[in-house]
Design a protein around this motif. Structure first.
Motif, PDB file in Angstrom:
ATOM      1  N   LEU A 269       0.835  -1.211   0.000  1.00  0.00           N
ATOM      2  CA  LEU A 269       0.000   0.000   0.000  1.00  0.00           C
ATOM      3  C   LEU A 269       0.864   1.253   0.000  1.00  0.00           C
ATOM      4  O   LEU A 269       0.517   2.256  -0.643  1.00  0.00           O
ATOM      5  CB  LEU A 269      -0.924  -0.011   1.219  1.00  0.00           C
ATOM      6  N   TYR A 270       1.989   1.204   0.710  1.00  0.00           N
ATOM      7  CA  TYR A 270       2.901   2.354   0.723  1.00  0.00           C
ATOM      8  C   TYR A 270       3.451   2.628  -0.681  1.00  0.00           C
ATOM      9  O   TYR A 270       3.495   3.787  -1.126  1.00  0.00           O
ATOM     10  CB  TYR A 270       4.044   2.093   1.696  1.00  0.00           C
ATOM     11  N   LEU A 271       3.864   1.567  -1.391  1.00  0.00           N
ATOM     12  CA  LEU A 271       4.372   1.749  -2.749  1.00  0.00           C
ATOM     13  C   LEU A 271       3.303   2.326  -3.668  1.00  0.00           C
ATOM     14  O   LEU A 271       3.585   3.198  -4.501  1.00  0.00           O
ATOM     15  CB  LEU A 271       4.879   0.414  -3.304  1.00  0.00           C
ATOM     16  N   SER A 272       2.092   1.838  -3.518  1.00  0.00           N
ATOM     17  CA  SER A 272       1.000   2.349  -4.354  1.00  0.00           C
ATOM     18  C   SER A 272       0.735   3.821  -4.076  1.00  0.00           C
ATOM     19  O   SER A 272       0.585   4.628  -5.012  1.00  0.00           O
ATOM     20  CB  SER A 272      -0.260   1.520  -4.102  1.00  0.00           C
TER      21      SER A 272
ATOM     22  N   TYR B 163      -1.974  -3.995 -13.580  1.00  0.00           N
ATOM     23  CA  TYR B 163      -0.601  -4.435 -13.836  1.00  0.00           C
ATOM     24  C   TYR B 163       0.333  -4.009 -12.705  1.00  0.00           C
ATOM     25  O   TYR B 163       1.040  -4.842 -12.123  1.00  0.00           O
ATOM     26  CB  TYR B 163      -0.137  -3.860 -15.168  1.00  0.00           C
ATOM     27  N   ILE B 164       0.333  -2.707 -12.398  1.00  0.00           N
ATOM     28  CA  ILE B 164       1.241  -2.239 -11.347  1.00  0.00           C
ATOM     29  C   ILE B 164       0.800  -2.734  -9.977  1.00  0.00           C
ATOM     30  O   ILE B 164       1.631  -2.901  -9.072  1.00  0.00           O
ATOM     31  CB  ILE B 164       1.360  -0.699 -11.358  1.00  0.00           C
ATOM     32  N   GLY B 165      -0.503  -3.011  -9.815  1.00  0.00           N
ATOM     33  CA  GLY B 165      -0.979  -3.562  -8.548  1.00  0.00           C
ATOM     34  C   GLY B 165      -0.405  -4.937  -8.278  1.00  0.00           C
ATOM     35  O   GLY B 165      -0.058  -5.268  -7.131  1.00  0.00           O
ATOM     36  N   ILE B 166      -0.283  -5.759  -9.336  1.00  0.00           N
ATOM     37  CA  ILE B 166       0.325  -7.083  -9.172  1.00  0.00           C
ATOM     38  C   ILE B 166       1.785  -6.948  -8.749  1.00  0.00           C
ATOM     39  O   ILE B 166       2.260  -7.654  -7.845  1.00  0.00           O
ATOM     40  CB  ILE B 166       0.212  -7.894 -10.480  1.00  0.00           C
TER      41      ILE B 166
ATOM     42  N   GLN C 155       5.920  -7.154  -4.338  1.00  0.00           N
ATOM     43  CA  GLN C 155       6.895  -6.527  -3.452  1.00  0.00           C
ATOM     44  C   GLN C 155       6.504  -6.715  -1.983  1.00  0.00           C
ATOM     45  O   GLN C 155       7.371  -6.856  -1.112  1.00  0.00           O
ATOM     46  CB  GLN C 155       7.015  -5.035  -3.768  1.00  0.00           C
ATOM     47  N   GLY C 156       5.196  -6.734  -1.717  1.00  0.00           N
ATOM     48  CA  GLY C 156       4.742  -7.052  -0.366  1.00  0.00           C
ATOM     49  C   GLY C 156       5.117  -8.468   0.028  1.00  0.00           C
ATOM     50  O   GLY C 156       5.549  -8.727   1.166  1.00  0.00           O
TER      51      GLY C 156
END
Length: 683
Positions: free
Chosen positions: A68-71, A164-167, A172-173
Motif C-alpha cells: 500500500l505504501y508503494l501504491s 498491472y502495477i498492482g500485481i 513486493q509485499g
C-alpha cells in the motif's frame, strides 16, 4: 545330567526371543521417555502459539502495508490518477516501456492463443527482424497478468495499468514478507524480521528499483527468489517436523521454477546458491541428503524450463546444470569412509577437485553438442568489469557506465551507515567468517553462511543469541553469565535500533507520502501526439533505444532498435543507431539508417548536448573512444575527425545534411528528420 541339561537347553533356546523382547522394550522405553505434546505444560504451548501467531500476523501485515505504501507513493510521485493514458505510459521508460507494451498487445488480441502467436512470431516491433518476444524478453509475467485481468473480470472494475502495477506492488509485499520469515527462521525471533524489513524500506533506494522501473524482470522475479530462500532456510532446519519439511519442499520447488521462468538471468543466481550449498554440504554432513534434494529441484526446474521456454538452450549450457550434474556424479563415486579420519579429509579434497573438474568438462561438452547462442558480450563484459581486459567497444563501455552496474559510491556507504545497517552487517560478517574458519577444523554444522541479503544477515546477527554467545566466548567475558547477557542483548539491541530508526526515518517516510511531486514531460507528450497524427502507419523510427521503447508503447509504430542487452544483433543495432551522436559524415549516417529501413530519425538534445558528471561516460564520449576520436585525457593520443558531430551539424540545415535529411518536427527536446528516399545534392 540329562535333567540338568534340559533347563539349560531350554534357557539357551529362549535367548533369541528374549533379545527381541529387549529391543521392543527398549523402543517402548525410548518412546515413553520422549516428550509428547500432551505432556507439555499448557502455558508453554500458549506461548509458542502466541509467538507464531504474532509473528505471522506481523509478517502479513508488514507485507500488505509495504504494498500500500508503494501504491500511495507512486500516486503522489506521478499524479497517476489525474493523468491521461498517454501521460501515464510515458512514466514507463526504456525496457519497462517494452514490457508493458506487450501486456497491452495481449489485451488487444482477439484471443489468448492469437496473442501468444503474435508475440512468438513478432515482426511488428523491430524492422527487418522477426523475434520470439516471449522467449527473448521473458514475457511470462505479461502473459499471466493479461490472463488474470480478463479471467477475473477486472476489465469491468479497474483499468489495465492499475491492475498491472498492482500485481507488481503486491509481489513486493510478498518480497518483504519472505525476508521477514527468513530472518525469523534464522534467529528464532520475529524481531529480526521487523528489523530486516525496516532496514530494507529505509534503504530501498539501494535495495530495489521498483520506484523508477516497475515492469523490470527483477521486480517480478526477486519476490519468488525470496520465497525460495525462506523455504530453503526452513527446509534445512534440523528440528523441523515432517509436515513442515514437506511444505517447505513444495514451496521451494514451486518458487525455484517460477523464479527461473520470470528472469532470464535467474540460473546464474541459482548457480551461486548451489555453490554455497556445496560448501554447506562439505562442512555439515548431517544435511547432505537434504542438500541433494535441493539439487534435484534445480535439475527438474531447468529441464521443465527448457521445455516450456521454447527449448531454451541457454538453460542446458548454463553453469548451474553442469555443476549439479557434477555434484551428482561425485556423490556416486564417493566411498564410505569413517568420518573424522585422515582418509576422510583427503577424500573431501579429492571430491572438491572432482566437482570443479567435472563442472568445467561437462559445460564444455554441453556447448559443443547443444546448439546455442554464445553470450560473448556477457563474457567480455565480465572480463572488463573485473579488470581482466580493456576495451574501446562502445557497448561494453556503455553498459559499464550504467548506474546499476557501477561500483558502489561513497554516498551508498554513507546511506547504509546513517541507517546503522552497515556497522552491524560488518560486525555480523566478521563473526560469521571467523566462526566458519573454526568450523572447517571442528566440523560444526553451520547452515546460513550464504545469505545474499545484507539487511537479513545483519538483523539475524543482532537478534541471534548464538552469535552474541560466540562473540562473548572470544572476549572471554566472565563477569556476567554469557547466556543470560546474550539473551538480554538479543532483545534489547534490536529494540533500541528499531526505536532509533523509527524516530529518525519514520517522519521522512510520512513526508514522502504527504509531499506532492510533479512529473511533467510535455515535450515527449507532444512528440508522441505528432507521431500518432502525422506519421504514416508503416513508418519506421530510429533513435536512442530508450526513446524507441517509449515510441513502441505509446504509438505502436515500428522501430529500429530496443533497449535490450541479451541479443548480439540488437546490441549491434543500438551501437550503429547511436552513431547519430558521433563525429561521422552525413553519408555514413544515411547508409546506417537506410540499412535498417528507417523512415524517420529522432535526435534528442539531452544526449547531443549532454553534460554528464562523469567524464567519459557520456554517449558521445564513448562513441569518440570507439571510433578513434579520443577524448583529451592524460596518456591518450589526441586525434580529430574531419567531420563535426552529426547531431549538431544536422540542425544547421546546410549541405550535405539537407540532401539526406529533412526536418519535419521539433520542440525543445526532440528534432525529427525525414530520411530522404531521393537524394538531391545542393550546393
Amino acid at each position: 545330567m540329562a535333567e540338568e541339561e534340559g533347563p539349560t537347553i531350554e534357557l539357551r533356546q529362549r535367548k533369541k526371543p528374549k533379545s527381541s523382547e529387549n529391543k521392543e522394550s527398549a523402543k517402548e522405553e525410548k518412546i515413553n521417555n520422549t516428550a509428547i505434546p500432551e505432556r507439555v505444560p499448557k502455558h508453554i504451548l500458549f506461548q509458542r502459539f502466541a509467538k507464531i501467531f504474532i509473528g505471522c500476523l506481523a509478517a502479513v501485515t508488514i507485507g500488505m502495508m509495504y504494498a500500500l505504501y508503494l501504491s500511495a507513493y507512486h500516486e503522489r510521485k506521478f499524479w497517476f490518477s489525474n493523468r491521461q493514458e498517454l501521460e501515464r505510459e510515458i512514466t514507463f521508460q526504456g525496457d519497462s516501456a517494452i514490457y508493458y507494451s506487450y501486456y497491452k498487445d495481449m489485451l488487444k488480441a482477439p484471443s489468448f492463443e492469437r496473442g501468444v502467436y503474435e508475440l512468438t512470431h513478432n515482426n511488428k516491433t523491430v524492422s527487418l527482424k522477426t523475434i520470439n518476444a516471449v522467449q527473448q524478453m521473458s514475457l511470462y509475467p505479461e502473459l499471466i497478468a493479461s490472463v488474470l485481468y480478463q479471467a477475473t473480470g477486472s476489465n469491468e472494475i479497474i483499468e489495465p495499468v492499475y491492475f498491472y502495477i498492482g500485481i507488481v506492488f503486491g509481489l513486493q509485499g510478498i518480497y518483504v514478507t519472505a525476508l521477514f520469515v527468513t530472518s525469523w527462521l534464522m534467529s528464532g525471533t520475529w524481531l529480526a524480521g521487523m528489523l530486516t524489513v525496516a532496514w530494507f524500506i529505509i534503504n530501498r533506494v539501494d535495495t530495489t528499483r521498483i520506484e523508477y522501473s516497475i515492469p523490470l524482470r527483477e521486480n517480478w522475479a526477486l519476490p519468488y527468489f525470496a520465497c525460495q530462500v525462506a523455504a530453503l532456510t526452513g527446509y534445512l532446519k534440523s528440528n523441523l517436523n515432517s509436515y513442515g519439511e514437506r511444505f517447505c519442499y513444495l514451496l521451494m520447488s514451486a518458487s525455484t521454477y517460477t523464479f527461473m521462468m520470470m528472469w532470464e538471468y535467474s540460473h546464474y543466481l541459482l548457480f551461486l546458491q548451489a555453490i554455497s550449498l556445496f560448501l554447506l554440504d562439505s562442512f555439515s554432513l548431517e544435511q547432505s541428503d537434504k542438500v541433494h534434494e535441493v539439487y534435484k529441484i534445480y535439475i527438474f526446474s531447468l529441464f521443465l524450463g527448457y521445455l516450456l521456454q521454447f527449448e531454451n538452450s541457454a538453460l542446458l549450457v548454463s553453469p548451474l546444470l553442469s555443476f549439479v550434474i557434477a555434484l551428482m556424479l561425485a556423490k556416486c563415486l564417493q566411498l564410505n569412509v569413517k568420518k573424522g579420519t585422515f582418509v576422510a579429509k583427503i577424500m573431501k579434497v579429492i571430491n572438491f577437485y572432482l566437482v570443479c573438474t567435472l563442472t568445467v568438462t561437462l559445460n564444455i561438452i554441453m556447448k559443443m553438442f547443444v546448439p546455442h547462442k554464445e553470450n560473448g558480450h556477457m563474457l567480455k563484459f565480465l572480463e572488463v568489469k573485473f579488470g581482466l581486459n580493456m576495451t574501446k567497444n562502445f557497448t561494453m563501455n556503455w553498459l559499464l557506465c550504467q548506474e546499476s552496474l557501477q561500483a558502489p559510491s561513497q554516498e551508498f556507504f554513507l546511506r547504509l551507515t546513517q541507517s546503522s545497517l552497515l556497522p552491524f552487517y560488518i560486525l555480523v560478517l566478521i563473526t560469521c567468517f571467523l566462526s566458519m574458519i573454526q568450523v572447517i577444523f571442528r566440523r560444526i554444522n553451520l547452515k546460513y553462511l550464504w545469505t545474499p541479503y545484507v539487511c537479513m544477515l545483519a538483523a539475524f546477527g543482532v537478534c541471534s543469541p548464538e552469535l552474541w554467545m560466540t562473540l562473548f566466548k572470544w572476549l572471554r567475558l566472565r563477569t556476567v553469565h554469557p547466556v543470560l547477557l546474550a539473551l538480554i542483548l538479543s532483545m534489547a539491541v534490536p529494540t533500541i535500533i528499531g526505536l532509533s530508526l523509527w524516530k529518525e526515518f519514520f517522519p521522512r517516510l510520512m513526508t514522502e507520502l504527504m509531499e506532492l511531486q510533479e512529473f511533467y514531460d510535455p515535450d515527449t507528450v507532444e512528440l508522441m501526439t505528432w507521431i500518432k497524427r502525422q506519421a504514416p502507419v508503416a513508418a519506421v523510427f530510429a533513435g536512442s533505444p530508450q526513446l524507441m521503447g517509449v515510441i513502441k508503447l505509446c504509438t505502436g509504430w515500428m522501430v529500429t532498435s530496443l533497449p535490450l542487452y541479451n541479443d548480439d544483433d540488437l546490441l549491434k543495432r543500438n551501437e550503429n543507431i547511436y552513431q547519430i551522436y558521433s563525429k561521422r559524415s552525413a553519408e555514413d549516417i544515411y547508409k546506417i539508417l537506410t540499412s535498417y529501413k528507417a523512415n524517420y530519425l529522432i535526435v534528442e538534445d539531452a544526449i547531443c548536448s549532454e553534460v554528464g558528471p562523469v567524464r567519459g561516460c557520456r554517449v558521445k564520449d564513448l562513441l569518440d573512444i570507439a571510433n578513434g576520436h579520443v577524448v583529451c585525457e592524460e596518456g591518450d593520443k589526441i586525434t580529430y575527425s574531419k567531420h563535426g558531430r552529426f547531431c549538431h551539424e544536422v540542425k544547421i540545415n546546410y549541405s550535405p545534411y539537407v540532401n539526406y535529411f529533412t526536418r519535419v518536427y521539433w520542440n525543445r527536446s526532440y528534432f525529427v528528420y525525414k530520411i530522404n528516399t531521393v537524394i538531391s545534392f545542393q550546393s
